[in-house]
Design an enzyme around this catalytic site. Sequence first.
Site, PDB file in Angstrom:
ATOM      1  CE  LYS A 180      38.691   5.448  -2.698  1.00 51.61           C
ATOM      2  NZ  LYS A 180      38.865   4.078  -2.681  1.00 51.61           N
ATOM      3  CD  GLU A 255      24.265   5.703   1.689  1.00 48.57           C
ATOM      4  OE1 GLU A 255      24.313   5.106   2.978  1.00 48.57           O
ATOM      5  OE2 GLU A 255      24.376   5.244   0.577  1.00 48.57           O
ATOM      6  CB  CYS A 289      24.019   1.351   4.308  1.00 47.32           C
ATOM      7  SG  CYS A 289      23.502   2.299   2.926  1.00 47.32           S
ATOM      8  CD  GLU A 389      26.004  -0.634   8.535  1.00 46.83           C
ATOM      9  OE1 GLU A 389      25.298  -0.465   7.792  1.00 46.83           O
ATOM     10  OE2 GLU A 389      27.211   0.008   8.751  1.00 46.83           O
TER      11      GLU A 389
END
Length: 487
Positions: A180, A255, A289, A389
């Site tokens: 996906k 992750e 990231c 973040e």
Amino acid sequence: MTDPLTHLSKINRVDQFLIGGDWVTPQGSAFQAVIDPATETEIARIPLGDARDVDRAVAAARAALAGWSARAPQDRADILERLADLMEDRADMLAQCLTREMGAALSYAQTAQVPLAIAHVRTACEVLREFAFVTQRGTTAIVREPIGVVALITPWNWPLYQITAKVAPALAAGCTVVLKPSELAPLNALLFAELIEEAGVPAGVFNLVQGDGPGVGTALSIHRDVDMISITGSTRAGIAVAKAAADTVKRVAQELGGKSPNLILPDADLARAVPPGVAAAMRNLGQSCSAPTRMIVPRAHLAEVEDIVVRAVLEITVGDPRDAGVTHGAIANRAQFDRIQQMIEVGMAEGARMIAGGPGRPDGLDSGLFVRPTVFSDVRSDMRIAQEEIFGPVLCVLPYDTLEDGIAIANDTVYGLGAHVQGRHLDQARAVGRQIRAGQVHLNYPAFDPHAPFGGYRQSGNGREFGREGLLEYLEVKSMLGYFPQS
């Protein structure tokens, strides 16, 4: 040079899923627009799958599992090698596709996004060709077997790169997969699926279902015939997947987010240490990231660091990602653009000193999802911009007084994905790197190593990708006592 949208339209792929070796019409009726972030115009519409599409794809993967897992590892490696070769042949079209759907500068897509994606496939081949699925420990055999049907959920920021980082080792291990991709950058997955077919991957071994998290991600997470979920995404998304998967006790590899430090040691050569740090923080417009968006520097050298940082930012050219000379294109989607603007305002309100960039678009760009590379200095570790973040080209410079303070600041986060350490003396850099709680530490800007395992501590997730560890993630361990005769 073939336009990717023209190609996909010509072969009628945009409104279909690949399930069981056939391109099929989705069961659901919902669609989502794919937006070119540089122009904010619709370039395609994709169907959003539902639980019925997931059931069909998982059944196809389950049916193909026995045959694929029984294939000789060298046969699987040969197929993956053909896939990598085909990706090399179509590299320009893949790069154009990424530029259109997620805004990466074409030059960056051509030199990073696509080549690094291919590197994951080649690395999986290399690991597989040398991997021992059966090892001996006394009279016991330690057998590594494919975990089974794996659902792979990939993000929009490095879309093709993350697809190959998961698909290649999963197939190498002998698993079958349901992919996906992000519904915000889905077109490259269609091109990849076409190459999967051309490479000779058997029907049902790889299945593609487009969709969003609630419609497809959740259905995969709760599915009883899915043995493992691997997701790359936000920490919020990773938590949701883990909760949904808990009832079926499937393996979940995550992750997730990061707020990576770049610790400049007191002995560092600032002219060598600082500019690459700015480039690393701003790569892919900060939409990585593991981007080192917290530069932690000796307070005594703060003014000199600021001067170097400002000059490095001036080397960045933001603009139409298709234009020659542009180094950084557009932010991948409107929600992320708005998030970055909000967090720049937060930094200003918190009292951080802005030394480059700021809110709004760069001069001369009145439309499109373009942002100004921004740097805040005199940032404290308790500020939101130092803890959350941002996922954009926003660098925080945090001063420290002692090296112990610098290490403490580096570890002052809920994340632990990546980290950087810069210093003249490698022994000291190594010692400091050992004290940082992160899954991957870079000393003095080393070259990319696709064999180096990648993954996080704490809220950056669990499990590892890349190299041998990436293959191990998709394998179960079986011990068979008495397998070998006693000597």
